[in-house]
Design an enzyme around this catalytic site. Structure first.
Site, PDB file in Angstrom:
ATOM      1  N   PHE A  51       1.156 -19.937 -92.256  1.00 11.28           N
ATOM      2  CA  PHE A  51       0.332 -21.074 -92.675  1.00 11.28           C
ATOM      3  C   PHE A  51      -0.106 -20.937 -94.130  1.00 11.28           C
ATOM      4  O   PHE A  51      -0.566 -19.877 -94.560  1.00 11.28           O
ATOM      5  CB  PHE A  51      -0.935 -21.173 -91.811  1.00 11.28           C
ATOM      6  CG  PHE A  51      -0.715 -21.759 -90.454  1.00 11.28           C
ATOM      7  CD1 PHE A  51      -0.802 -23.126 -90.247  1.00 11.28           C
ATOM      8  CD2 PHE A  51      -0.429 -20.932 -89.371  1.00 11.28           C
ATOM      9  CE1 PHE A  51      -0.603 -23.664 -88.978  1.00 11.28           C
ATOM     10  CE2 PHE A  51      -0.237 -21.455 -88.102  1.00 11.28           C
ATOM     11  CZ  PHE A  51      -0.320 -22.824 -87.899  1.00 11.28           C
ATOM     12  N   ASP A  52       0.039 -22.025 -94.866  1.00 14.46           N
ATOM     13  CA  ASP A  52      -0.624 -22.156 -96.155  1.00 14.46           C
ATOM     14  C   ASP A  52      -2.122 -22.322 -95.889  1.00 14.46           C
ATOM     15  O   ASP A  52      -2.534 -22.619 -94.758  1.00 14.46           O
ATOM     16  CB  ASP A  52      -0.063 -23.385 -96.883  1.00 14.46           C
ATOM     17  CG  ASP A  52      -0.747 -23.647 -98.213  1.00 14.46           C
ATOM     18  OD1 ASP A  52      -0.943 -22.690 -98.981  1.00 14.46           O
ATOM     19  OD2 ASP A  52      -1.091 -24.817 -98.462  1.00 14.46           O
ATOM     20  N   VAL A  53      -2.945 -22.139 -96.929  1.00 20.11           N
ATOM     21  CA  VAL A  53      -4.399 -22.284 -96.755  1.00 20.11           C
ATOM     22  C   VAL A  53      -4.907 -23.616 -97.285  1.00 20.11           C
ATOM     23  O   VAL A  53      -5.399 -24.465 -96.529  1.00 20.11           O
ATOM     24  CB  VAL A  53      -5.154 -21.127 -97.457  1.00 20.11           C
ATOM     25  CG1 VAL A  53      -6.675 -21.381 -97.414  1.00 20.11           C
ATOM     26  CG2 VAL A  53      -4.839 -19.804 -96.790  1.00 20.11           C
ATOM     27  N   ASP A  90       1.325 -27.938 -97.082  1.00 21.24           N
ATOM     28  CA  ASP A  90       1.243 -29.290 -97.637  1.00 21.24           C
ATOM     29  C   ASP A  90       2.093 -29.489 -98.881  1.00 21.24           C
ATOM     30  O   ASP A  90       2.254 -30.615 -99.346  1.00 21.24           O
ATOM     31  CB  ASP A  90      -0.215 -29.634 -97.967  1.00 21.24           C
ATOM     32  CG  ASP A  90      -0.734 -28.818 -99.144  1.00 21.24           C
ATOM     33  OD1 ASP A  90      -0.763 -27.567 -99.039  1.00 21.24           O
ATOM     34  OD2 ASP A  90      -1.094 -29.418-100.173  1.00 21.24           O
TER      35      ASP A  90
END
Length: 229
Positions: free
Chosen positions: A9-11, A181
């Site tokens: 996961f990106d943050v 995103d």
């Protein structure tokens, strides 16, 4: 049963609402400098900041060059000469206070933590990301956190993912899915590394690039059926 074993996961603007944290920090910084925070000043800063970070992702600037010059460039637009390093330090202290969650992020990671190995892969400053993840409550739900400052490379560079994979025993890239995103940092980077990709696109931005994600979602809740396939 899902074919994926590891989730990356990106943050920012994937699990944590970076826009909210950024706006609050920028407002406080402008207040310190007695500069009115308006739509115009906000747009000016974000344009400069995005251009610098894009240059960083492309390997044209170092992280230090980005963070230590962005505020001197920004305030110069408004006829103020400032110490870019000092402004960055002050801004960072404000930004660290921002840990607003994206809708569904806590529930998602809570439900997935016992089924998958969950990792964080993020460009940014290690101390800031660590503080925000701990304050948000997400930190205990992930197995390991990889920040570009620590790796020496940044997404979408393959070297960033090589660093990550070298530290995950028995990882098979085809059994991993990256969720983020950014079409460039997350999706292009994930593709270079051999991962399947999921573009989190809540604003339904039209993809006009050659980068084609494996999946596209508008809410984190839409990840569940993908994983259950």
């Amino acid at each position: 049963m899902s074919t994926y074993k590891a989730l990356f996961f990106d943050v920012d603007d994937t699990l944590l609402d970076f826009c909210a944290a950024e706006n609050n920090a920028l407002q406080l910084l402008c207040k310190d400098q007695q500069l009115a925070f308006t739509q115009e000043t906000e747009t000016s800063y974000k344009t400069i900041n995005q251009q610098l970070w894009r240059a960083f992702e492309e390997g044209k600037l170092s992280r230090d060059e980005v963070i230590n010059t962005r505020f001197s460039l920004f305030f110069k637009e408004w006829d103020q000469e400032v110490d870019g390093i000092l402004m960055e330090r002050t801004y960072r202290s404000y930004l660290e206070q921002g840990h607003q969650l994206i809708d569904g992020a806590m529930e998602l990671l809570t439900q997935l933590q016992h089924k998958y190995e969950i990792y964080i892969v993020t460009n940014g400053v290690s101390r800031t990301q660590d503080i925000r993840l701990r304050s948000s409550g997400l930190h205990p739900l992930v197995k390991q956190i990889f920040v570009s400052e620590d790796t020496g490379f940044q997404k979408p560079m393959k070297e960033f993912f090589d660093y990550v994979f070298d530290r995950i025993p028995n990882l098979v890239p085809s059994e991993g899915l990256i969720i983020g995103d950014s079409l460039n940092a997350d999706i292009r980077g994930g593709q270079k590394a051999g991962l399947d990709t999921c573009w989190y696109n809540p604003n339904r931005v039209v993809n006009q690039t050659e980068v084609k994600p494996t999946y596209e979602i508008q809410s984190l809740q839409q990840l569940y059926p993908i994983l259950e396939k």
